[in-house]
Design an enzyme around this catalytic site. Structure first.
Site, PDB file in Angstrom:
ATOM      1  N   GLY A 137      -5.762  -8.545 -12.909  1.00 33.68           N
ATOM      2  CA  GLY A 137      -6.986  -8.144 -13.586  1.00 33.68           C
ATOM      3  C   GLY A 137      -7.580  -6.935 -12.902  1.00 33.68           C
ATOM      4  CE  LYS A 138     -10.007  -2.845 -16.632  1.00 30.36           C
ATOM      5  NZ  LYS A 138     -10.844  -2.445 -17.742  1.00 30.36           N
ATOM      6  CE  LYS A 164      -7.028 -10.587  -7.062  1.00 28.46           C
ATOM      7  NZ  LYS A 164      -5.874 -10.364  -6.198  1.00 28.46           N
ATOM      8  CG  ASP A 187       3.759  -6.687  -3.779  1.00 33.83           C
ATOM      9  OD1 ASP A 187       4.660  -5.818  -3.659  1.00 33.83           O
ATOM     10  OD2 ASP A 187       2.857  -6.617  -4.625  1.00 33.83           O
TER      11      ASP A 187
END
Ligand SMILES: *[C@@H]1O[C@H](CO)[C@@H](O)[C@H](O)[C@H]1NC(C)=O
Ligand SMILES: *[C@@H]1O[C@H](CO)[C@@H](O)[C@H](O)[C@H]1NC(C)=O
Length: 852
Positions: free
Chosen positions: A525-526, A541, A637
């Site tokens: 999401g943003k 977030k 990641d």
């Protein structure tokens, strides 16, 4: 260091951080601007899951069309299409004089403008006979001399980059009247159209695409039926390719379930094209191929009509779900008869991963469009690969701004601007319309989906004040209505701490999740910048509410993060699960990502010492993840965009959030589908799908190279051998060409011993096999040593170095670490080498004093 399989067994990863790709694929895009207008009516209509509202309810000033008329299709004249689209064509607004709609634009950037036309008999005539007109968008002529054909519904789709706060669509009759039945103005993701693309003839690079207005002329889903707007996150229509094939006898259709497609960050996003496009393909007829000898070559060609006089952007979508292994297929690609890709191996672009979607863009000059535009896939003559080939999807977009002979040039913007100015001057009334229209649409939507305003009963909110009343799990869960029941977050008992914020508090902190507050966008999401009532700055977030995948990650991040506390991990302040929301609140990292300090930004380069400090900090965060709790955690990641910097450039590792707790493991590795970010992925993980803590070490090695060379990990604009940073840099290091890859901006200031140590460390991290790589603790030790070597330099008395007596520093560090985060027990093991932390504290003090 003795990294044996036995040691590996002790470093068992237990939480498997994962699901990154799937999340990216599923988090649906929510357009900021989303105007759906039915013209010439007060009615609204649901079409393909969206609600179009009538423009007739607008005040007279809402549209600069003083004499426009509303027209209604008589029963029977609307097109008899089976879909809800018919509802778009029951009415029209008819303009006998030049008229314009003006839309308030909340978020600058690329927008779809879709115009729907269906002529029918109306009060004073027949639109099919009377209508002939020109349409301009932002002053740019997009449709000229349009005469709609009787009984045919037409949708014209443009994508326009809007730089100002308004978007104007003007209709000018060149015959008796102009008209329009429905208008869509919808925000697009910024990354949908890149600024540059390969040119077809001659081969080169086109730049300036981002200012180009584009018209979609063809959008094709190879090998499968039509995809309708409600199956596409951007409400696009994709048509099947059969009727465009020049010779369908050499082709066959292939498909896999859409779930077999794996998105990879940096390649095609979910908005580039739906899974359904990538999960189907038109391939060479494999029977034919198997009967042929290698020397026989085949072409399959699609032909498309396209208006002359314009340059075109062609986007070819590929997803190799056909090959059984990487690097086993190559084919040629031609556009308009010109070779654009020779012996193209998709798996090179995907770093060996299969079923990963990507697209390639090409610009065809206006002068090279003489009849149909053809796209051809041809078998390769390479001996060591399968003679095969396929295509998954194709978009052909007319470059509307590029009229005239030479399409490949970015000289359009100047003339476009003057046109905008002229139109703006002549349509004063249109400006009035902006506010009214926006208001109207908003109001209507509100009415449709009433949201109970949160009561303002919450008291002043601060992270520190939260502890006392934050655990009440009963709060708010059922109040937000049953519609979101399946998304209601229920945290397990194990979910530890984590403060629960009322939604209203976060709404206030982010100015109502204002687009202007967005500081990052990810698969989840943003991320918004926010300020709590006590002036604490936070990063908020907000997860996509619709995705079940996201829900799992949300839980995991809360559970994981509330258990992990470390100075070099970004800490979670709280969360909000009210009303089906999935919001995480983190400490705010003022200086953003490490990446942004290395390249692709205006920021000044970090000094070598700063870079070493940042790498050391990040290595500590990872070391804590790998060894700090009873069960190791693999980040999975690691990349420069996931290493964040606070005010004083202290590094913290972020985003182990898109993660889930794995099953209990008593194996040496986690076997799992390949996930992570391209350019950083452990090749062993790729080959064997085996995940170990050494996968993080590999990725961290790539980060070290980024820090060293200050360039992106994948840079497709560079010559082939330089595209992949890890490949290129390790090759140079092997050749003893260290000096040629160092960031030239600071090369002079680095002491050679320190540089050598750093480069050696990076190289070791990148060893092909995990067992050959150092553990992160060893990496940490080496980096600290590299820092010492730099500090020992007589030249190091530069800007930010503060000298301390190592003995004292060590003591101070230990005290401090027990005081502020008892979890950093490992720092004691590092003993005297740990002096730089002290220096960091000093430099922080110095900096904050300077700042005041
Ligand atoms: C499109 O979506 C509808 C439901 O909205 C679904 O029934 C249909 O199978 C989908 N079609 C494709 C091709 O995905
Ligand atoms: C395939 O098409 C390309 C481009 O039109 C052409 O140059 C090539 O000769 C064709 N190959 C075959 C085998 O027809």
């Amino acid at each position: 260091m003795a990294t044996t399989p036995v040691l590996d067994m002790l470093l068992l990863p237990v939480f498997v951080l994962s699901a990154l790709f799937a999340a990216a694929a599923r988090a649906a895009f929510v357009p900021t601007d989303n105007y759906l207008l039915l013209c010439g009516t007060a009615a609204s209509a649901a079409v393909d899951g969206r609600t179009f509202v009538g423009d007739a309810g607008l005040p007279a000033s809402a549209l600069s069309a003083p004499q426009s008329a509303e027209a209604n299709a008589s029963a029977g004249s609307a097109p008899a299409s089976g879909s809800g689209e018919t509802a778009l064509y029951r009415s029209a607004r008819v303009f006998p004089a030049p008229s314009a709609y003006t839309f308030a634009i909340k978020k600058a950037g690329r927008h779809f403008v879709r115009l729907h036309f269906f002529p029918f008999p109306y009060q004073s005539g027949d639109l099919a006979a009377d209508a002939k007109f020109r349409v301009t968008v932002q002053g740019l002529v997009v449709i000229d001399g349009y005469t709609p054909a009787n009984g045919t519904a037409v949708a014209r789709e443009f994508s326009v980059n809007v730089t100002g706060g308004t978007l104007s669509i003007a209709f000018t009759p060149t015959g008796k009247v102009a008209f329009v039945n429905a208008i869509e103005v919808v925000s697009l993701p910024d990354d949908l159209i890149a600024d540059s693309a390969q040119t077809v003839n001659p081969k080169g690079q086109y730049t300036g695409l981002s200012t180009q207005a584009l018209e979609t002329v063809h959008r094709i889903n190879m090998g499968s039926p039509k995809i309708t707007p409600n199956n596409d996150t951007l409400w696009r229509t994709w048509l099947p390719d059969q009727s465009f094939l020049a010779d369908s006898s050499v082709t066959e259709h292939k498909d896999v379930p859409p779930t077999a497609i794996h998105r990879a960050s940096g390649l095609a996003t979910a908005e580039a094209a739906p899974d359904m496009v990538y999960a189907t393909a038109t391939e060479f007829n494999t029977t034919l191929l198997s009967l042929s000898t290698i020397s026989v070559q085949f072409n399959m060609t699609w032909r498309f009509q396209a208006p002359l006089g314009s340059a075109y952007l062609l986007r070819l979508h590929f997803c190799d779900f056909i090959s059984q292994a990487a690097n086993t297929m190559a084919f040629n690609v031609y556009v308009g008869g010109w070779s654009v890709l020779q012996d193209y191996q998709i798996s090179v672009d995907t770093q060996g991963a299969l079923a990963v979607p990507l697209y390639r863009d090409f610009v065809l000059n206006a002068k090279d469009v003489t009849s149909n535009i053809t796209v051809t896939i041809g078998t390769s003559t390479l001996g060591n690969v399968n003679p095969d080939g396929f295509l998954n999807g194709l978009e052909i977009m007319r470059m509307v701004g590029s009229t005239g002979g030479d399409g490949a040039g970015s000289s359009q913007s100047g003339s476009k601007k003057t046109k905008i100015a002229i139109v703006a001057g002549s349509a004063v009334a249109g400006v009035m319309a902006v506010m009214a229209l926006a208001f109207f649409v908003v109001r209507l939507r509100r009415r449709k989906k009433p949201e109970k305003k949160p009561s303002s009963t919450w008291a002043a909110f601060s992270a520190s004040a939260l502890g006392s009343h934050s655990r009440s799990r009963s709060f708010g869960k059922s109040s937000s209505g049953g519609t979101r029941n399946n998304n209601t977050v229920t945290l397990g008992q194990s979910a530890g701490a984590g403060y629960r914020f009322p939604f209203a508090a976060l709404q206030e902190a982010t100015c109502g999740f204002d687009e202007g507050m967005v500081i990052g966008v990810g698969g989840f999401g943003k991320v918004y910048k926010g300020t709590l009532r006590d002036d604490t700055r936070v990063a908020v977030k907000r997860g996509n509410r619709r995705s079940q995948q996201g829900l799992n990650e949300f839980r995991t991040e809360i559970e994981l993060l509330s258990r992990l506390r470390h100075r070099h991990l970004v800490s979670l302040i709280g969360y909000c699960d009210e009303r089906g929301e999935m919001i995480l609140v983190y400490e705010y990292m003022a200086r953003g990502t490490l990446r942004s300090h290395l390249y692709d930004s205006e920021l000044p380069p970090l000094s070598w010492k700063q870079r070493l400090d940042v790498c050391i900090g990040a290595a500590r965060g990872l070391h804590y993840l790998h060894t700090g709790s009873a069960k190791a955690i693999i980040h999975r990641d690691v990349k420069s965009a996931n290493i964040l910097l606070d005010d004083s450039f202290m590094a913290k590792v972020a985003d182990f959030g898109l993660s889930k707790t794995g099953p209990e493991l008593d194996k040496t590795h986690v076997s799992t589908a390949v996930k992570g970010s391209f350019g950083y992925l452990d090749p062993e993980y790729f080959r064997r799908q085996m995940l170990t803590d050494k996968s993080d070490v590999y990725s961290f090695g790539v980060v070290l190279l980024e820090v060293l060379c200050a360039r992106p990990v994948i840079d497709p604009t560079l010559p082939r051998e330089m595209v992949n940073l890890a490949e290129w840099a390790t090759q140079r290091l092997k050749n003893g060409e260290l000096d040629s890859i160092v960031d030239q901006r600071i090369a002079e200031t680095i002491r050679p011993e320190s540089l050598k140590k750093f480069a050696d460390t990076a190289e070791k991290c990148l060893a092909e096999y995990g067992v050959g790589r150092p553990a992160i603790g060893d990496v940490l030790w080496c980096l600290e040593y590299a820092l010492q070597l730099q500090e020992a330099s007589p030249d190091s008395s530069g800007a930010d170095s503060t000298r301390v007596v190592p003995g004292i520093a060590t003591k101070f560090q230990r005290n401090q670490s027990t005081a502020s985060d008892g979890t950093e027990a490992m720092s004691a093991n590092l003993g005297d080498l740990d002096g730089m932390s002290m220096r960091r504290v000093f430099s922080k003090m110095i900096k904050s004093e300077e700042g005041r």
